[in-house]
Enzyme design. Structure first.
Site, PDB file in Angstrom:
ATOM      1  N   GLY A   1      18.923   6.723  -1.145  1.00  0.00           N
ATOM      2  CA  GLY A   1      20.194   6.390  -1.805  1.00  0.00           C
ATOM      3  C   GLY A   1      21.062   5.450  -0.985  1.00  0.00           C
TER       4      GLY A   1
ATOM      5  N   GLY B   1      19.883   2.232   0.023  1.00  0.00           N
ATOM      6  CA  GLY B   1      19.363   0.864  -0.081  1.00  0.00           C
ATOM      7  C   GLY B   1      18.230   0.566   0.873  1.00  0.00           C
TER       8      GLY B   1
ATOM      9  N   GLY C   1      15.021   1.669   0.754  1.00  0.00           N
ATOM     10  CA  GLY C   1      13.805   1.373  -0.006  1.00  0.00           C
ATOM     11  C   GLY C   1      13.827  -0.049  -0.522  1.00  0.00           C
TER      12      GLY C   1
ATOM     13  CE1 TYR D   1       6.971   1.773  -6.282  1.00  0.00           C
ATOM     14  CE2 TYR D   1       7.866  -0.226  -5.313  1.00  0.00           C
ATOM     15  CZ  TYR D   1       7.282   1.009  -5.170  1.00  0.00           C
ATOM     16  OH  TYR D   1       7.005   1.494  -3.928  1.00  0.00           O
TER      17      TYR D   1
ATOM     18  CD  GLU E   1      -2.731   1.487   0.250  1.00  0.00           C
ATOM     19  OE1 GLU E   1      -3.303   0.533  -0.297  1.00  0.00           O
ATOM     20  OE2 GLU E   1      -2.894   2.677  -0.093  1.00  0.00           O
TER      21      GLU E   1
ATOM     22  CE1 TYR F   1       8.644   9.531   4.556  1.00  0.00           C
ATOM     23  CE2 TYR F   1       8.313  10.138   2.251  1.00  0.00           C
ATOM     24  CZ  TYR F   1       8.681  10.480   3.532  1.00  0.00           C
ATOM     25  OH  TYR F   1       9.095  11.761   3.808  1.00  0.00           O
ATOM     26  CB  VAL F   2      13.124   5.959   2.253  1.00  0.00           C
ATOM     27  CG1 VAL F   2      14.424   6.261   2.990  1.00  0.00           C
ATOM     28  CG2 VAL F   2      12.918   4.461   2.123  1.00  0.00           C
TER      29      VAL F   2
ATOM     30  CG  ASN G   1       6.419   8.902  -7.625  1.00  0.00           C
ATOM     31  OD1 ASN G   1       7.619   9.195  -7.778  1.00  0.00           O
ATOM     32  ND2 ASN G   1       5.934   8.482  -6.474  1.00  0.00           N
TER      33      ASN G   1
END
Lengths: 169, 172
Positions: free
Chosen positions: B100, B102, B104, B138, B90, B93-94, B131
């Site tokens: 940068g 790793g 995520g 992804y 759902e 977020y980082v 986005n």
């Protein structure tokens, strides 16, 4: 008007649910993509942790088509939106062709909406293929919003093979 | 950068709620956030939780504003009538200053691992068309854009429309 009842699916409805799933897939021209078996449906819907809930519509034997009395189904589950909370997600919704135009689809949608409101869901969501114009019109007539067109949301999918690649690193 | 990914606890909900708002601001829809940490605590940590959450933590360093929880992934289980058990991601977020590193990818991999344990056949998610960093991220993991390739659109019934449907008499 057909005489029909709507009720919660039970374990012995599983063969009918699978039959209707395959009919809907056939309509979407993707019948060979149905890999689910009756065993999966039984375990996943009626085991310790149900992954889905199901409503079925039944007609009395005399009105049945080819001997089937279960002629429609709706499969749903609960999802979560971090902005508004619980949602009811409608996964599949199908009425056999010969039973359409009798108010069964509308009644199913009404019962699902009641379920959503009763269980404190803010919203009911689902996906529909853009070329399924009849369905899109059916939903829009009832006030549905197309979030892909209006807000730009796109559906992405990562298949098992690529998921496994991620977990082995 | 040293970071850890773990399952969220009830106590993490305040931090998760903060980051949910940060992500909503980024998605240009902050006024659409209607729930707070209280709903998250109730809905994610009850007997049959409606979602699961992972958080990313940085033990030694802290962000500019003093936080140690710097990322999260919220997901739940769904079902495909064709293939069975699935997982839906759902939110992922980082915080910008921790990107940068790793984190995520770490969160996404952990969700994939959870899905694998539960015998899920796929992971799905939704992403906004503008986005590009997210779409690229992804796609690099093998994701397919099904809106593009198969024409799937997200539909919603909410608020008054949902109530109207619920109150409506069946049509003849």
């Amino acid at each position: 008007m057909a005489n029909f009842i709507l009720r919660k699916a039970e374990p012995n409805d599983v063969p009918d649910i699978l039959r209707l799933i395959k009919e809907l897939a056939k309509f979407e021209e993707m019948e060979e993509k149905v890999l689910l078996t009756e065993k999966d449906l039984l375990e996943d819907g009626f085991g310790d942790h149900p992954f889905y809930h199901c409503l079925v519509a039944e007609v009395p034997k005399e009105q049945s088509s080819e001997g089937y009395t279960v002629m429609a189904f709706a499969m749903y589950y609960f999802t979560y939106d971090p902005w508004i909370g619980k949602l009811l997600y409608l996964e599949d919704f199908f009425v056999m062709q010969e039973f359409r135009g009798l108010g069964i689809g509308s009644q199913i949608l009404k019962v699902l909406s009641e379920t959503a409101v009763k269980t404190r869901c803010s919203s009911m969501h689902f996906i529909v293929a853009e070329n399924n114009t009849k369905s899109i019109e059916f939903y829009k007539r009832r006030g549905a919003a197309d979030l892909s067109s209006e807000e730009g949301w796109r559906l992405y999918e990562i298949e098992k093979e690529d998921l496994l690649k991620m977990t082995s690193k | 950068m040293n970071f850890k990914i773990r399952a969220a606890t009830k106590e993490d909900c305040k931090e998760i709620s903060r980051m949910i708002l940060e992500l909503a601001v980024f998605e240009k829809m902050p006024d659409q956030v209607k729930i707070s940490h209280e709903e998250l605590e109730r809905d994610g940590f009850c007997q049959n939780p409606f979602f699961e959450c992972l958080v990313a933590e940085v033990p030694e360093e802290k962000s500019k504003e003093g936080f140690t929880v710097v990322g999260y992934a919220m997901y739940y289980y769904t079902y495909s009538t064709w293939r069975g058990r699935s997982v839906f991601l759902e939110d992922l977020y980082v915080m910008p200053e921790f990107r940068g590193n790793g984190i995520g990818k770490g969160l996404l991999s952990k969700v994939a691992e959870v899905g694998k344990k539960k015998e899920c056949v796929r992971l799905q998610l939704s992403v906004l068309d503008w986005n590009t960093p997210a779409r690229d991220f992804y796609a690099a993991q093998g994701a397919q854009d099904l809106t593009d390739s198969e024409g799937w659109h997200f539909i919603r019934f909410d608020n008054q429309n949902l109530d109207n449907l619920a109150n409506e008499a069946p049509k003849d």
